[in-house]
Scaffold this motif. Structure first.
Motif, short mmCIF file in Angstrom:
data_model
loop_
_atom_site.label_atom_id
_atom_site.label_comp_id
_atom_site.label_asym_id
_atom_site.label_seq_id
_atom_site.Cartn_x
_atom_site.Cartn_y
_atom_site.Cartn_z
N ALA A 173 2.42 2.92 2.76
CA ALA A 173 3.43 3.28 1.76
C ALA A 173 3.02 2.76 0.39
O ALA A 173 2.48 1.66 0.27
N ALA A 174 3.29 3.56 -0.63
CA ALA A 174 3.07 3.15 -2.01
C ALA A 174 4.41 2.95 -2.70
O ALA A 174 5.38 3.65 -2.39
N LEU A 175 4.47 1.99 -3.61
CA LEU A 175 5.71 1.65 -4.30
C LEU A 175 5.48 1.58 -5.80
O LEU A 175 4.39 1.20 -6.26
N SER A 176 6.52 1.92 -6.56
CA SER A 176 6.38 2.05 -8.01
C SER A 176 6.67 0.75 -8.74
O SER A 176 7.34 0.74 -9.79
N SER A 177 6.21 -0.37 -8.20
CA SER A 177 6.35 -1.66 -8.85
C SER A 177 5.28 -2.59 -8.31
O SER A 177 4.92 -2.50 -7.12
N GLN A 178 4.79 -3.49 -9.15
CA GLN A 178 3.82 -4.49 -8.67
C GLN A 178 4.50 -5.51 -7.77
O GLN A 178 3.84 -6.21 -7.01
N ASN A 179 5.82 -5.61 -7.87
CA ASN A 179 6.60 -6.56 -7.08
C ASN A 179 7.95 -5.93 -6.78
O ASN A 179 8.95 -6.24 -7.41
N PRO A 180 7.99 -5.01 -5.80
CA PRO A 180 9.19 -4.18 -5.60
C PRO A 180 10.42 -4.92 -5.11
O PRO A 180 11.53 -4.44 -5.28
N GLY A 181 10.23 -6.09 -4.49
CA GLY A 181 11.35 -6.79 -3.90
C GLY A 181 11.77 -6.15 -2.59
O GLY A 181 11.65 -4.94 -2.41
N ILE A 182 12.22 -6.96 -1.66
CA ILE A 182 12.66 -6.46 -0.35
C ILE A 182 13.95 -7.19 0.03
O ILE A 182 13.96 -8.42 0.11
#
Length: 231
Positions: A173-182
């Motif tokens: 999976a790719a995410l649109s932030s360097q640190n997306p948070g979970i």
């Protein structure tokens, strides 16, 4: 209203500005390799930047995503992140990725990424995936994925993946932030420190208070693997 066009322009600009603030800022330089040591560094976007003259190829390189995650845990899945803490060259780039391994019946439990949209590509296995949109609709968007198929989870929406096949499954999976948070919903609510007052959760979930207290005493497993894999 004497000048509705001016007011409309202000509204549009305000919306555009608020939208821009919701995402990682665009980089204003070629790169900003994250570094923990502030010596010979500058502070940008939450991280110190390595002196550009000291940057090397390995700052943009990571190996280890070919290694399967350990799925012999209570929820049967492991998420291996490639965030800025694992790959410093991602700093200010506004992207990151994860590898997700699912054992048979393995679950990546309902969670949100407060700072990122996610696009998931299934490599192996069969997954039941979905997300729920916001109140008051709370509509479920769900799909069974086969290898080679892709699904998008909009930013901030609660989403999940469940392995419903007869073999292990793997996704990238790719995410649109360097640190997306979970934020894993069950863990956050029943395993907060200090604990949330049980009556709050009892009323919210319409449960008996003793049930809530029992849930708060459970062991809540975190499937995010933060062990270093960088070489």
């Amino acid at each position: 209203m004497k000048n509705p066009g001016f007011v409309l322009s202000i509204i549009v600009l305000a919306l555009a500005f608020s939208s821009a603030l919701a995402y990682d800022p665009d980089p204003l330089q070629d790169f900003c390799v994250a570094i923990d040591e502030p010596k010979n560094a500058v502070f940008v976007n939450g991280k110190f930047c390595k002196n550009p003259k000291l940057v090397n190829t390995n700052d943009f390189f990571l190996s280890g995503l070919n290694i399967p995650g350990n799925t012999s845990n209570p929820i049967g899945s492991t998420v291996t992140p490639v965030f800025v803490d694992q790959l410093p060259g991602l700093n200010t780039m506004g992207i990151s990725m994860v590898r997700i391994d699912y054992g048979i019946n393995g679950l990546n439990p309902p969670h949100t990424h407060p700072r990122a949209t996610e696009i998931l590509h299934l490599l192996e296995g069969i997954l039941y995936v979905g997300f729920v949109n916001s109140n008051p609709e709370n509509r479920l968007f769900a799909k069974v994925l086969k290898p080679g198929e892709v699904f998008v989870f909009p930013k901030g929406m609660i989403h999940f993946q469940l392995n419903i096949g007869k073999t292990n499954a793997v996704a990238i999976a790719a995410l649109s932030s360097q640190n997306p948070g979970i934020i894993t919903i069950a863990n956050a609510l029943f395993n907060s420190k200090p604990p949330i007052y049980p009556n709050v959760l009892a009323k919210a979930f319409q449960l008996d208070g003793l049930v809530v207290e029992g849930l708060q005493k459970k062991f809540w497993y975190d499937n995010l693997d933060l062990s270093p894999k960088r070489q």
